[in-house]
Design a protein around this motif. Structure first.
Motif, short mmCIF file in Angstrom:
data_model
loop_
_atom_site.label_atom_id
_atom_site.label_comp_id
_atom_site.label_asym_id
_atom_site.label_seq_id
_atom_site.Cartn_x
_atom_site.Cartn_y
_atom_site.Cartn_z
N VAL A 1 0.88 -1.18 0.00
CA VAL A 1 0.00 0.00 0.00
C VAL A 1 0.91 1.23 0.00
CG1 VAL A 1 -1.75 1.29 1.27
CG2 VAL A 1 -1.82 -1.21 1.23
N PRO A 2 0.73 2.15 -0.94
CA PRO A 2 1.64 3.29 -1.03
C PRO A 2 1.70 4.09 0.27
CG PRO A 2 0.25 3.16 -2.98
CD PRO A 2 -0.27 2.15 -2.03
N ALA A 3 2.79 4.85 0.41
CA ALA A 3 2.97 5.68 1.60
C ALA A 3 1.84 6.70 1.70
CB ALA A 3 4.32 6.39 1.50
N ASN A 4 1.49 7.03 2.94
CA ASN A 4 0.46 8.04 3.21
C ASN A 4 -0.85 7.74 2.50
OD1 ASN A 4 3.27 10.02 2.81
ND2 ASN A 4 2.28 9.81 4.79
N SER A 5 -1.15 6.47 2.32
CA SER A 5 -2.37 6.07 1.60
C SER A 5 -3.12 5.02 2.39
CB SER A 5 -2.02 5.50 0.21
OG SER A 5 -1.31 6.42 -0.55
N CYS A 6 -4.34 4.77 1.95
CA CYS A 6 -5.16 3.73 2.56
C CYS A 6 -5.74 2.91 1.42
CB CYS A 6 -6.27 4.36 3.40
SG CYS A 6 -7.36 3.17 4.21
N ARG A 7 -5.86 1.61 1.61
CA ARG A 7 -6.40 0.75 0.55
C ARG A 7 -7.69 0.10 1.02
NH1 ARG A 7 -2.97 -4.43 -0.74
NH2 ARG A 7 -4.01 -5.14 1.15
N PHE A 8 -8.71 0.15 0.17
CA PHE A 8 -9.97 -0.56 0.41
C PHE A 8 -10.06 -1.68 -0.62
CE2 PHE A 8 -11.02 2.60 3.26
CZ PHE A 8 -11.22 3.84 2.71
N ARG A 9 -10.25 -2.90 -0.13
CA ARG A 9 -10.52 -4.02 -1.04
C ARG A 9 -11.97 -4.41 -0.83
NH1 ARG A 9 -5.17 -7.82 -0.85
NH2 ARG A 9 -4.21 -6.90 -2.69
N ILE A 10 -12.76 -4.23 -1.87
CA ILE A 10 -14.21 -4.40 -1.75
C ILE A 10 -14.65 -5.54 -2.66
CG2 ILE A 10 -16.46 -3.29 -2.02
CD1 ILE A 10 -15.06 -0.61 -1.59
N ASP A 11 -15.36 -6.52 -2.10
CA ASP A 11 -15.91 -7.62 -2.88
C ASP A 11 -17.41 -7.67 -2.64
OD1 ASP A 11 -12.97 -9.02 -1.87
OD2 ASP A 11 -13.50 -9.04 -4.00
N SER A 12 -18.17 -7.61 -3.74
CA SER A 12 -19.64 -7.59 -3.64
C SER A 12 -20.21 -8.78 -4.38
CB SER A 12 -20.20 -6.31 -4.26
OG SER A 12 -19.55 -5.18 -3.76
N GLU A 13 -21.33 -9.32 -3.87
CA GLU A 13 -21.97 -10.40 -4.62
C GLU A 13 -23.48 -10.35 -4.43
OE1 GLU A 13 -19.75 -13.63 -2.77
OE2 GLU A 13 -21.63 -14.32 -1.91
N LEU A 14 -24.16 -10.71 -5.52
CA LEU A 14 -25.63 -10.79 -5.49
C LEU A 14 -26.03 -11.85 -6.50
CD1 LEU A 14 -28.46 -9.81 -4.71
CD2 LEU A 14 -28.30 -8.13 -6.55
N GLY A 15 -26.65 -12.92 -6.01
CA GLY A 15 -27.04 -14.01 -6.90
C GLY A 15 -25.80 -14.57 -7.58
N GLY A 16 -25.86 -14.64 -8.87
CA GLY A 16 -24.73 -15.18 -9.61
C GLY A 16 -23.70 -14.13 -10.01
N SER A 17 -23.97 -12.88 -9.65
CA SER A 17 -23.06 -11.80 -10.06
C SER A 17 -22.15 -11.40 -8.92
CB SER A 17 -23.86 -10.57 -10.48
OG SER A 17 -24.52 -10.81 -11.68
N SER A 18 -20.93 -11.15 -9.25
CA SER A 18 -19.99 -10.66 -8.24
C SER A 18 -19.13 -9.57 -8.87
CB SER A 18 -19.12 -11.80 -7.71
OG SER A 18 -18.34 -12.32 -8.76
N GLY A 19 -18.56 -8.79 -8.02
CA GLY A 19 -17.71 -7.70 -8.52
C GLY A 19 -17.00 -7.06 -7.36
N GLY A 20 -16.36 -5.97 -7.62
CA GLY A 20 -15.67 -5.28 -6.53
C GLY A 20 -14.58 -4.39 -7.08
N ALA A 21 -13.80 -3.86 -6.16
CA ALA A 21 -12.74 -2.96 -6.58
C ALA A 21 -11.69 -2.88 -5.50
CB ALA A 21 -13.30 -1.57 -6.86
N GLU A 22 -10.50 -2.51 -5.93
CA GLU A 22 -9.42 -2.18 -5.00
C GLU A 22 -9.13 -0.70 -5.19
OE1 GLU A 22 -6.06 -4.91 -4.56
OE2 GLU A 22 -4.79 -3.17 -4.91
N ILE A 23 -9.30 0.07 -4.12
CA ILE A 23 -9.26 1.54 -4.24
C ILE A 23 -8.17 2.08 -3.33
CG2 ILE A 23 -10.63 3.64 -4.02
CD1 ILE A 23 -13.09 1.55 -4.01
N ILE A 24 -7.35 2.97 -3.88
CA ILE A 24 -6.32 3.65 -3.10
C ILE A 24 -6.78 5.08 -2.85
CG2 ILE A 24 -3.90 4.39 -3.04
CD1 ILE A 24 -4.12 1.41 -3.00
N VAL A 25 -6.73 5.50 -1.60
CA VAL A 25 -7.08 6.88 -1.25
C VAL A 25 -5.94 7.44 -0.40
CG1 VAL A 25 -9.56 6.38 -1.24
CG2 VAL A 25 -8.29 6.26 0.89
N ARG A 26 -5.94 8.76 -0.28
CA ARG A 26 -4.96 9.39 0.59
C ARG A 26 -5.51 10.73 1.07
NH1 ARG A 26 -0.13 12.26 -2.81
NH2 ARG A 26 -1.47 13.86 -3.66
N LYS A 27 -4.82 11.30 2.05
CA LYS A 27 -5.26 12.58 2.60
C LYS A 27 -5.01 13.68 1.58
CE LYS A 27 -4.60 14.27 6.70
NZ LYS A 27 -4.07 14.59 8.03
#
Lengths: 239, 570
Positions: free
Chosen positions: B130-156
């Motif tokens: 995870v980069p310096a001064n950053s925060c990482r969100f790993r999001i996994d979503s599912e509904l029925g047969g569908s799934s998805g998600g994202a990996e998001i980097i944020v910082r101040k």
């Protein structure tokens, strides 16, 4: 009506045999013909309706398929890399847009090496170009281009070759690593950048000409028009 | 018998027609199954995408509320937010650095799992990449047969995210302008009005605008020049020519005119500034003039005698009158005189303080050196100019001779932890140089007009080592003196935020002098006015967010705005 009776000799027995007169036959056949005509007309109407529904669904499927590709590419890109090249055709005396639009993309979003380690930003390494062909019926094509010069990572700007005037249908084959058809029977493909809203607006019109309206012989066009608005989420820094 | 046969035929006929209809219906449903699946899949995919976005917004909100949020949870907790049921999950092992959430959206039934790794406080890349001064969100979503998600980097997000920003015109006239950044993301010059720059190449054939982004090759985009109005290069308007395309090609930066996105430059007031100094001391307002005015003293016979003509003085003026005079006096053993006056003002007796040396404190925390013509603020002190009803709260350091170069000096030369500060509710006017590590904070105008700058005399007054931040509630002006010009190789350097609530003006000699450079490392802000840099040799504008967070008061608790850096699908 008096029943005509006829007799036949069957062996040594005399058997009474019933039959139809010509008049009966003609009348019954005429009646049958009328019924069959009615059934046929009804069947024809139903078949046309069925075909129309099929055509309509095909058209909707084309748009849904295209939407999936467009959504995936345009929501993940950087707005600064989106460039629109206006193109038009006039096959039937009416001008239709067949625009080309380019964007930056990453070959494999799951591969860590496609992202800068210090920042997490994508290392843009390919251009994707969507364009509607100028022939009839038109197709919406998606081409993936990896330019030889300069090598990746690519700067955030619209594809210079396309914006400089090269038609997408004439890109050097050596640079086009993938080309696929996204939608068929495209009538119009129009793109517009909305800088105020930091988004891209696309208008896709798909048409098929295989339907008949009602009972007549007049062919109708089944047209579906869809408007999409994409907010490129990897626009960093926000412009 | 015949009647029975006829009924049998009718039944068979009806059944045959029914079978035909059922076959047609079956064919129809079979054909549409694919379409219905496609449609249903699309609906589920949309729900999964929306749930991913909602989960991200929830996490961002929590992180903005408290920048330390996202550390592994030590106990399980459940709560409800609008249409979400949120469950904080206990960390799986002691060494686990990720916090975990499970969110169920009650209306759609979508289940979302989030893993958070908060690296905001660290200046190094984490072992999990995870980069310096950053925060990482790993999001996994599912509904029925569908799934998805994202990996998001944020910082101040820094308080200001532009190298230079103005709400009106930005005009830069320099032989070469460097737009640099110590930040790997931001390197932008923004104007809500027009931007006027010189030609793309200068008279030497060199590129006039050079962008050097932070992180070197990590950033594929060198920078951005953005204007809500027009951008013109040597009079060539970007709207009427391809000059901006050419500029983009040669500089590697994005040049965007007629921009329509909305952005606001946050307002800063004096109360928002944290001088980061220790004790406050009060200093008398007025003008402090280094001079050699002829001073007279009255002997015990009543006769007025002249001091030697080369006696250095510091005159303190208030409301147009000499309030006090400071000077050196060698005590010869006899009683010192009690009355003094300036020869040019024979009717006005002045309050005088004399000292046995040329270096002395005129008050606690403020030292004068008549030999070097400097007023020095002690390290780690905030000198606050008194604002009295009878005297305007202005502060000026000046001289009446072009050979004299007054200096405002902060005693700490390189140590940021011991910086000084000079704060005035009115104007601050330094007709000299500023040296050391400190802040100049003026509620009204701030002017720095050194009457002579020579880099060759570095050991005497090295303005290139200034680590000064500037704040003005009105205009910031840096210019040559009203009489005279700058010498060779003048270097004007500021490290920190240079903030003018109205206009920022840098005006060098009319004839461009070699080395007549302006360097600002931090950010340059003209919140409601213009940025005007004229006749500079080099203009070095360097964005450094570390200098900004230092000056601006920390928000209550651990609040801080968060910006999204990258979104990667899973």
């Amino acid at each position: 009506m008096a029943q005509t009776k006829s007799y036949a000799l069957l062996g040594k027995k005399l058997v009474r045999r019933a039959g139809f007169s010509i008049a009966e036959l003609v009348v019954s056949m005429a009646t049958l013909a009328l019924v069959l005509i009615g059934v046929f007309v009804l069947f024809n109407f139903s078949a046309r309706g069925f075909q129309l529904i099929n055509t309509r669904q095909d058209v909707q499927n084309e748009v849904l398929k295209a939407r999936q590709w467009l959504e995936r590419d345009f929501t993940l890109t950087h707005l600064g890399s989106v460039g629109v090249k206006e193109r038009t055709v006039s096959p039937d005396g009416i001008t239709h847009s067949r625009d080309a639009v380019c964007l930056l993309s990453v070959s494999d979003w799951q591969q860590d090496s496609n992202f800068f380690s210090l920042t997490g930003l994508p290392r843009w390494n390919q251009y994707v170009v969507y364009y509607a062909t100028r022939d009839e019926p038109s197709r919406l094509m998606r081409s993936v281009i990896v330019p030889e010069n300069p090598p990746p990572p690519l700067k955030v700007r619209p594809f210079p070759r396309m914006m400089g005037g090269t038609d997408p249908e004439n890109f050097p084959p050596a640079e086009v690593i993938q080309s696929q058809q996204v939608a068929n029977n495209v009538l119009e493909f129009e793109c517009r950048l909305d800088l105020a809203g930091q988004s891209l607006i696309q208008n896709l019109k798909v048409r098929r000409r295989e339907g008949y309206s009602g009972m007549g012989n007049k062919k109708t066009d089944e047209v579906l028009e869809a408007t999409f608005r994409w907010d490129p989420i990897n626009t960093t820094p926000k412009i | 018998m015949n009647r029975l046969n006829k009924r049998g035929i009718a039944l068979i006929t009806v059944m045959a027609v029914l079978v035909l209809c059922l076959m047609l219906l079956g064919a129809f449903l079979q054909t549409n199954r694919h379409y219905l699946q496609l449609y249903k899949g699309g609906q589920q995919r949309d729900a999964v995408g929306a749930a991913t976005q909602s989960a991200f917004e929830f996490c961002r909100f929590e992180l903005e509320r408290d920048n330390t949020w996202g550390l592994p949870f030590t106990e399980s907790r459940s709560f409800t937010r609008s249409d979400m049921e949120v469950r904080e999950l206990v960390r799986e092992s002691v060494g686990d650095r990720e916090a975990r959430l499970e969110i169920v959206f009650t209306d759609s039934g979508t289940i979302v799992r989030v893993a958070i790794l908060n690296n905001l406080a660290s200046s190094a890349v984490s072992p999990e990449q995870v980069p310096a001064n950053s925060c990482r969100f790993r999001i996994d979503s599912e509904l029925g047969g569908s799934s998805g998600g994202a990996e998001i980097i944020v910082r101040k997000m820094a308080y200001f995210n532009s190298t230079a920003v103005a709400s009106e015109k930005i005009r830069i006239d320099a032989l070469v302008s460097f737009f640099d950044s110590r930040d790997p993301i931001h390197n932008q010059v923004r104007s809500q009005g027009d931007i006027e720059l010189g030609s793309l190449r200068n008279s030497d054939g060199d590129l006039r605008f050079q962008f050097r982004p932070g992180g070197d090759s990590q950033n594929a985009n060198a920078g951005t020049v953005w204007a809500k109005g027009d951008i013109s290069l040597a009079g060539q308007n970007g709207q009427n020519s391809s000059i901006l395309g050419q500029a983009a090609e040669e500089t590697g930066a994005s040049w965007i005119d007629q921009g329509r996105s909305h952005s606001e430059t946050p307002e800063l007031t004096l109360e928002d500034i944290d001088p980061h100094t220790g004790d406050e001391l009060l200093i008398e307002p007025g003008s402090y003039k280094f001079t050699k005015s002829l001073l007279q003293w009255q002997d015990y016979s009543g006769e007025w005698n002249d001091f030697p003509a080369d006696t250095p003085l510091l005159e303190h003026w208030q409301n147009g009158q000499v309030h006090a005079v400071y000077f050196p006096y060698e005590n010869t053993g006899t009683l010192p005189p009690e009355r003094f006056r300036l020869k040019e003002f024979p009717d006005a007796e002045v309050s005088s303080s004399f000292y046995s040396t040329t270096e002395f404190h005129i008050q606690d925390g403020v030292k004068v050196n008549l030999a070097t013509k400097s007023i020095s603020i002690d390290a780690n002190r905030n000198a606050k100019v008194m604002d009295r009803p009878d005297v305007k709260g202005d502060f000026e350091i000046t001289t009446d001779s072009w050979e004299v170069i007054p200096t405002l000096q902060f005693a700490s030369v390189t140590d940021w932890t011991k910086r000084g500060s000079l704060t005035a509710e009115g104007n601050i006017d330094i007709k000299g140089q500023v040296y050391g590590v400190g802040n100049l904070l003026a509620g009204n105008d701030l002017t720095i007009a050194p009457n002579y700058i020579d880099q060759d005399k570095e050991e005497e007054h090295n303005s290139t080592n200034s680590n000064i931040a500037l704040y003005a509630g009105n205009d910031v002006t840096i210019k040559p003196p009203d009489t005279g010009t700058w010498g060779i190789n003048p270097q004007i350097t500021f490290r920190g935020l240079v903030y003018a609530d109205r206009n920022f003006t840098f005006e060098a000699n009319e004839t461009r002098v070699s080395g007549q450079n302006l360097t600002i490392e931090g950010a340059l802000v003209a919140r409601t006015g213009t940025i005007d840099i004229r006749n500079a040799y080099h203009a070095n504008l360097i964005y450094n967010p570390d200098y900004l967070t230092d000056l601006i008061k920390r928000q209550e608790g651990n609040r801080g705005q968060i910006e999204m850096i990258a979104w990667r699908p899973r």
